[in-house]
Design a protein around this motif. Structure first.
Motif, PDB file in Angstrom:
ATOM      1  N   THR A  50     -80.193  96.692 -18.799  1.00 19.06           N
ATOM      2  CA  THR A  50     -79.893  97.448 -17.583  1.00 19.06           C
ATOM      3  C   THR A  50     -80.505  96.790 -16.357  1.00 19.06           C
ATOM      4  O   THR A  50     -79.822  96.573 -15.345  1.00 19.06           O
ATOM      5  N   PHE A  51     -81.790  96.453 -16.460  1.00 17.76           N
ATOM      6  CA  PHE A  51     -82.422  95.833 -15.299  1.00 17.76           C
ATOM      7  C   PHE A  51     -81.805  94.481 -15.002  1.00 17.76           C
ATOM      8  O   PHE A  51     -81.596  94.123 -13.848  1.00 17.76           O
ATOM      9  N   GLY A  52     -81.507  93.718 -16.050  1.00 13.97           N
ATOM     10  CA  GLY A  52     -80.898  92.395 -15.867  1.00 13.97           C
ATOM     11  C   GLY A  52     -79.618  92.505 -15.060  1.00 13.97           C
ATOM     12  O   GLY A  52     -79.354  91.706 -14.158  1.00 13.97           O
ATOM     13  N   LEU A  53     -78.809  93.515 -15.365  1.00 16.97           N
ATOM     14  CA  LEU A  53     -77.530  93.649 -14.669  1.00 16.97           C
ATOM     15  C   LEU A  53     -77.690  94.281 -13.285  1.00 16.97           C
ATOM     16  O   LEU A  53     -77.082  93.825 -12.332  1.00 16.97           O
ATOM     17  N   THR A  54     -78.534  95.355 -13.185  1.00 11.70           N
ATOM     18  CA  THR A  54     -78.602  96.030 -11.880  1.00 11.70           C
ATOM     19  C   THR A  54     -79.263  95.157 -10.825  1.00 11.70           C
ATOM     20  O   THR A  54     -78.852  95.161  -9.673  1.00 11.70           O
ATOM     21  N   PHE A  55     -80.297  94.427 -11.218  1.00 10.16           N
ATOM     22  CA  PHE A  55     -80.929  93.572 -10.220  1.00 10.16           C
ATOM     23  C   PHE A  55     -80.201  92.240 -10.084  1.00 10.16           C
ATOM     24  O   PHE A  55     -80.630  91.362  -9.356  1.00 10.16           O
ATOM     25  N   GLY A  56     -79.130  92.080 -10.845  1.00  3.67           N
ATOM     26  CA  GLY A  56     -78.334  90.868 -10.745  1.00  3.67           C
ATOM     27  C   GLY A  56     -79.050  89.623 -11.261  1.00  3.67           C
ATOM     28  O   GLY A  56     -78.721  88.508 -10.880  1.00  3.67           O
ATOM     29  N   TRP A  57     -80.038  89.825 -12.137  1.00  7.81           N
ATOM     30  CA  TRP A  57     -80.751  88.660 -12.690  1.00  7.81           C
ATOM     31  C   TRP A  57     -79.810  87.869 -13.599  1.00  7.81           C
ATOM     32  O   TRP A  57     -80.029  86.722 -13.903  1.00  7.81           O
ATOM     33  N   MET A  58     -78.773  88.572 -14.064  1.00 10.29           N
ATOM     34  CA  MET A  58     -77.924  87.962 -15.088  1.00 10.29           C
ATOM     35  C   MET A  58     -76.501  88.423 -14.812  1.00 10.29           C
ATOM     36  O   MET A  58     -76.267  89.590 -14.507  1.00 10.29           O
ATOM     37  N   HIS A  59     -75.555  87.506 -14.813  1.00 10.11           N
ATOM     38  CA  HIS A  59     -74.152  87.935 -14.759  1.00 10.11           C
ATOM     39  C   HIS A  59     -73.285  86.914 -15.468  1.00 10.11           C
ATOM     40  O   HIS A  59     -73.736  85.837 -15.840  1.00 10.11           O
ATOM     41  N   PHE A  60     -72.020  87.276 -15.659  1.00  9.79           N
ATOM     42  CA  PHE A  60     -71.112  86.389 -16.397  1.00  9.79           C
ATOM     43  C   PHE A  60     -70.143  85.723 -15.429  1.00  9.79           C
ATOM     44  O   PHE A  60     -69.692  86.334 -14.470  1.00  9.79           O
ATOM     45  N   ASP A  61     -69.840  84.467 -15.702  1.00 14.40           N
ATOM     46  CA  ASP A  61     -68.861  83.732 -14.897  1.00 14.40           C
ATOM     47  C   ASP A  61     -67.757  83.243 -15.815  1.00 14.40           C
ATOM     48  O   ASP A  61     -68.030  82.756 -16.918  1.00 14.40           O
ATOM     49  N   LEU A  62     -66.508  83.362 -15.364  1.00 12.88           N
ATOM     50  CA  LEU A  62     -65.399  82.848 -16.147  1.00 12.88           C
ATOM     51  C   LEU A  62     -65.201  81.396 -15.717  1.00 12.88           C
ATOM     52  O   LEU A  62     -64.868  81.137 -14.567  1.00 12.88           O
ATOM     53  N   ILE A  63     -65.475  80.449 -16.624  1.00 13.26           N
ATOM     54  CA  ILE A  63     -65.284  79.072 -16.162  1.00 13.26           C
ATOM     55  C   ILE A  63     -63.882  78.560 -16.506  1.00 13.26           C
ATOM     56  O   ILE A  63     -63.330  77.753 -15.788  1.00 13.26           O
ATOM     57  N   ASP A  64     -63.286  78.979 -17.628  1.00 13.98           N
ATOM     58  CA  ASP A  64     -61.852  78.788 -17.796  1.00 13.98           C
ATOM     59  C   ASP A  64     -61.333  79.982 -18.580  1.00 13.98           C
ATOM     60  O   ASP A  64     -62.136  80.788 -19.063  1.00 13.98           O
ATOM     61  N   PRO A  65     -60.018  80.177 -18.703  1.00 10.06           N
ATOM     62  CA  PRO A  65     -59.501  81.440 -19.219  1.00 10.06           C
ATOM     63  C   PRO A  65     -60.166  81.983 -20.476  1.00 10.06           C
ATOM     64  O   PRO A  65     -60.239  83.192 -20.634  1.00 10.06           O
ATOM     65  N   PHE A  72     -77.100  87.762  -2.619  1.00 12.32           N
ATOM     66  CA  PHE A  72     -76.365  89.045  -2.663  1.00 12.32           C
ATOM     67  C   PHE A  72     -74.848  88.874  -2.747  1.00 12.32           C
ATOM     68  O   PHE A  72     -74.107  89.775  -2.401  1.00 12.32           O
ATOM     69  N   LYS A  73     -74.383  87.691  -3.185  1.00 15.54           N
ATOM     70  CA  LYS A  73     -72.936  87.479  -3.256  1.00 15.54           C
ATOM     71  C   LYS A  73     -72.343  88.197  -4.472  1.00 15.54           C
ATOM     72  O   LYS A  73     -71.245  88.718  -4.430  1.00 15.54           O
ATOM     73  N   HIS A  74     -73.125  88.208  -5.611  1.00 11.27           N
ATOM     74  CA  HIS A  74     -72.573  88.770  -6.844  1.00 11.27           C
ATOM     75  C   HIS A  74     -73.010  90.199  -7.092  1.00 11.27           C
ATOM     76  O   HIS A  74     -72.967  90.685  -8.199  1.00 11.27           O
ATOM     77  N   ILE A  75     -73.479  90.846  -6.061  1.00  9.40           N
ATOM     78  CA  ILE A  75     -74.037  92.177  -6.296  1.00  9.40           C
ATOM     79  C   ILE A  75     -72.942  93.146  -6.768  1.00  9.40           C
ATOM     80  O   ILE A  75     -71.813  93.098  -6.304  1.00  9.40           O
ATOM     81  N   ASP A  76     -73.289  93.963  -7.764  1.00 11.12           N
ATOM     82  CA  ASP A  76     -72.314  94.863  -8.373  1.00 11.12           C
ATOM     83  C   ASP A  76     -72.509  96.253  -7.777  1.00 11.12           C
ATOM     84  O   ASP A  76     -73.431  96.971  -8.125  1.00 11.12           O
ATOM     85  N   MET A  77     -71.625  96.607  -6.833  1.00  6.42           N
ATOM     86  CA  MET A  77     -71.834  97.853  -6.093  1.00  6.42           C
ATOM     87  C   MET A  77     -71.722  99.090  -6.991  1.00  6.42           C
ATOM     88  O   MET A  77     -72.248 100.151  -6.665  1.00  6.42           O
ATOM     89  N   ALA A  78     -71.063  98.949  -8.128  1.00  2.00           N
ATOM     90  CA  ALA A  78     -70.930 100.099  -9.030  1.00  2.00           C
ATOM     91  C   ALA A  78     -72.292 100.519  -9.577  1.00  2.00           C
ATOM     92  O   ALA A  78     -72.467 101.638 -10.038  1.00  2.00           O
ATOM     93  N   LEU A  79     -73.249  99.602  -9.522  1.00  4.39           N
ATOM     94  CA  LEU A  79     -74.550  99.884 -10.136  1.00  4.39           C
ATOM     95  C   LEU A  79     -75.589 100.331  -9.112  1.00  4.39           C
ATOM     96  O   LEU A  79     -76.770 100.397  -9.414  1.00  4.39           O
ATOM     97  N   ILE A  80     -75.154 100.657  -7.910  1.00  6.87           N
ATOM     98  CA  ILE A  80     -76.111 100.922  -6.830  1.00  6.87           C
ATOM     99  C   ILE A  80     -77.051 102.093  -7.156  1.00  6.87           C
ATOM    100  O   ILE A  80     -78.247 102.034  -6.875  1.00  6.87           O
ATOM    101  N   GLY A  81     -76.509 103.134  -7.816  1.00  9.82           N
ATOM    102  CA  GLY A  81     -77.340 104.291  -8.182  1.00  9.82           C
ATOM    103  C   GLY A  81     -78.457 103.863  -9.123  1.00  9.82           C
ATOM    104  O   GLY A  81     -79.623 104.242  -8.967  1.00  9.82           O
ATOM    105  N   TYR A  82     -78.087 103.045 -10.111  1.00 13.48           N
ATOM    106  CA  TYR A  82     -79.091 102.540 -11.046  1.00 13.48           C
ATOM    107  C   TYR A  82     -80.133 101.724 -10.318  1.00 13.48           C
ATOM    108  O   TYR A  82     -81.322 101.761 -10.625  1.00 13.48           O
ATOM    109  N   MET A  83     -79.633 100.961  -9.312  1.00 12.70           N
ATOM    110  CA  MET A  83     -80.547 100.055  -8.616  1.00 12.70           C
ATOM    111  C   MET A  83     -81.623 100.848  -7.870  1.00 12.70           C
ATOM    112  O   MET A  83     -82.802 100.554  -7.987  1.00 12.70           O
TER     113      MET A  83
END
Ligand code: SF4
Ligand code: SF4
Lengths: 180, 386
Positions: free
Chosen positions: B131-146, B34-45
């Motif tokens: 939508t499900f990938g993002l709301t359930f946090g199955w998938m997210h993006f990480d910035l590894i360099d600029p 639950f570290k990367h959870i996106d609180m903006a998507l809570i309604g969708y969740m």
């Protein structure tokens, strides 16, 4: 809807006007859904028209695994819902009277729906409206009862008696397809 | 298993419980505790959870139907049979590809309808996946360099991509692309519903039209959001995003209970080549009366089973069932019964006997009464022999 479909097989003259009319009905996609077949080709050229009975408890709907066959509030059993039908043909084999047809190309079942858009407004279905010999009729329930009584009276006049446990001896050869 | 089932109110509530637990677990892994959870998507969740429960409940009630149950039972039995391995794989592969991916049968119903359905179907599936990938946090993006992003799927780093490359643009705009597909498809569908008189015969507002307008609202507001932040610098953006969220919530909650539910039950189409008709239009079982092939043994067994389970008594006097006969023979049996001239009795070349004694004359010839009497006598003789 208080009207019924009334078939008298022996009145059929085999003109197949009902088939042509069925093809013209809206939503039928130029394919007929009723049948005209020979009773016994070896003996005579007598044909019979055949339609769906619009059963009260339809076997076709009961055997459908996709729950695709719906019954309207008037009691008309509709063709498979196109989005649900998975094309298994269980309905064709479950129907006691061999009515549902199947389109392999479009993968869906289609069957007589009593021209639902017509009959729901009490207009005769296409087949009944064209039959020249009144083998298929769309009549009031009371008229059907009257016809049945007449038939019985004729039998009595002709000296025919009902056999025990056999009402068909008494009220023969006709029946109604009706919904109320 | 039985013991476990008794701890719940019903089987359905047990399955729903497990579905929810599974989803939570996948969230826990996907968002690395639950570290990367996106609180903006809570309604969708939350609405997605309701969606999952609704889907489970609907699936269970669908599977309880005797017909569905029977077909599923046979499918599983066949899937477990080693000898049928080739047929199983082939049926699943062809159904998945022709029926579900390409939706060939809908194109056969008309090119217009094919395109319309294809766009809506794949647009929806794509949108749901993202939508499900993002709301359930199955998938997210990480910035590894600029200028490099990495897609993290279920906590596992996968593809690395430059932040402004073509692929990256496609990923960011995934939802826009799928939404456009749905929008075009839905407009085509609504046009058809308005113009074609044929579909109006059985169409119902709440069943056939509501989902279309709902999809239109979801994609319309969704695409409007994109327009607002790319061209109007986010004007009205927070309000619009709320409206969009409401439409999506309604869609998710409606989905398991309306027309759109045909999507999860479609895979049952595999059962047809798997259990019944291996090659299209090739039947293997012969009609009891006329010997024409009309079905397969397994299918007739299933049909009899389903009818029996629902107390339909379609057994004839001679012990055969109506489903043992091909549809044409069944129609004839019905007429012959009405006219009292059942074919199995007597010689088919003998004259037809009717209940009321009024005979159909053969080829326009009037026959002597004696002709019919003779036939009756030969009939009774036959019966004696039997
Ligand atoms: S062919 Fe379609 S309507 Fe008939 S039983 Fe199968 S799924 Fe149901
Ligand atoms: S198709 Fe057959 S089972 Fe279904 S309603 Fe018509 S007659 Fe009855």
């Amino acid at each position: 809807m208080n009207k019924i479909m009334y078939l008298e097989f022996e009145r059929c003259i085999g003109c197949r006007a009902c088939l042509a009319a069925c093809r013209e009905c809206g939503g039928h996609d130029a394919k007929e859904r009723n049948y005209v077949e020979y009773v016994d080709f070896m003996e005579s050229r007598q044909t019979y028209p055949m339609l769906c009975m619009q059963c009260k408890d339809p076997a076709c709907a009961r055997v459908c695994p996709a729950n695709a066959i719906q019954i309207t509030e008037e009691g008309v059993v509709l063709s498979a819902m196109e989005e649900k039908c998975i094309g298994c043909r269980n309905c064709t084999f479950g129907c006691p009277f061999g009515i549902p047809k199947f389109d392999f190309e479009e993968n869906k079942m289609y069957k007589c729906d009593m021209c639902y858009d017509r009959s729901k407004h009490d207009i005769a279905p296409m087949c009944a409206s064209v039959c020249p010999s009144e083998a298929i009729r769309f009549i009031d329930f009371d008229e059907m009862q009257e016809l049945r009584r007449k038939r019985t009276q004729m039998n009595l006049i002709e000296g025919k008696k009902p056999a025990e446990h056999d009402k068909w001896q008494y009220v023969p050869e006709f029946f109604g397809v009706y919904s109320d | 298993m039985k013991q476990l089932e008794r701890s719940f109110y019903s089987k359905t509530s047990m399955y729903s419980f497990f579905v929810i637990v599974l989803l939570f677990f996948s969230m826990w892994i996907g968002t690395s505790q639950f570290k990367h959870i996106d609180m903006a998507l809570i309604g969708y969740m939350i609405s997605s959870f309701i969606f999952a429960i609704g889907l489970t409940v609907r699936m269970c009630s669908w599977l309880i139907r005797p017909a569905t149950h029977q077909v599923i039972k046979r499918s599983f039995k066949n899937l477990k049979t080693k000898e049928r391995k080739k047929r199983n794989i082939k049926s699943i592969a062809t159904t998945a590809f022709e029926n579900i991916v390409l939706q060939k049968f809908i194109f056969k119903r008309g090119l217009y309808r094919g395109i319309q359905h294809f766009l809506i179907a794949w647009g929806c599936i794509g949108s749901f996946a993202i939508t499900f990938g993002l709301t359930f946090g199955w998938m997210h993006f990480d910035l590894i360099d600029p200028d490099t992003y990495q897609i993290i799927v279920m906590g596992i780093p996968t593809i690395i991509m430059p932040a402004h490359g073509i692929f990256a643009e496609m990923v960011y705009n995934g939802l826009n692309i799928t939404a456009l597909m749905v929008l075009v498809g839905v407009i085509m569908a609504i046009t058809r519903r308005i113009r074609s008189k044929d579909v109006k015969v059985t169409q119902r507002v709440e069943f056939d039209l509501f989902p279309l307008y709902l999809l239109l609202a979801v994609t319309g507001t969704g695409l409007l959001l994109t327009v607002l932040y790319t061209f109007l610098e986010g004007w009205m953006h927070p309000y619009m995003s709320l409206v969009h969220q409401v439409t999506v919530v309604v869609l998710l909650i409606y989905f398991p209970f309306g027309k759109l539910f045909h999507l999860p039950i479609r895979p049952l189409a595999t059962a047809v080549p798997l259990n019944y008709q291996e090659t299209v239009k090739v039947d293997t079982r012969a009609c009891l009366k006329c010997n024409t092939p009309y079905s397969s043994d397994d299918q007739i067994e299933d049909v009899k089973g389903i009818l029996g389970a629902q107390a339909f008594d379609l057994k004839l006097a001679d012990g055969s069932y109506l489903s043992d006969y091909c549809p044409a023979c069944r129609r004839r049996i019905r007429v012959m019964k009405q006219l009292n001239m059942e074919a199995p009795l007597g010689n088919p070349y003998d004259p037809v006997q009717t209940r009321n004694g009024i005979h159909i004359s053969g080829f326009g010839k009037k026959r002597q009464d004696e002709f019919y009497n003779k036939a009756t006598k030969s009939d009774s003789k036959q019966e004696e022999r039997v």
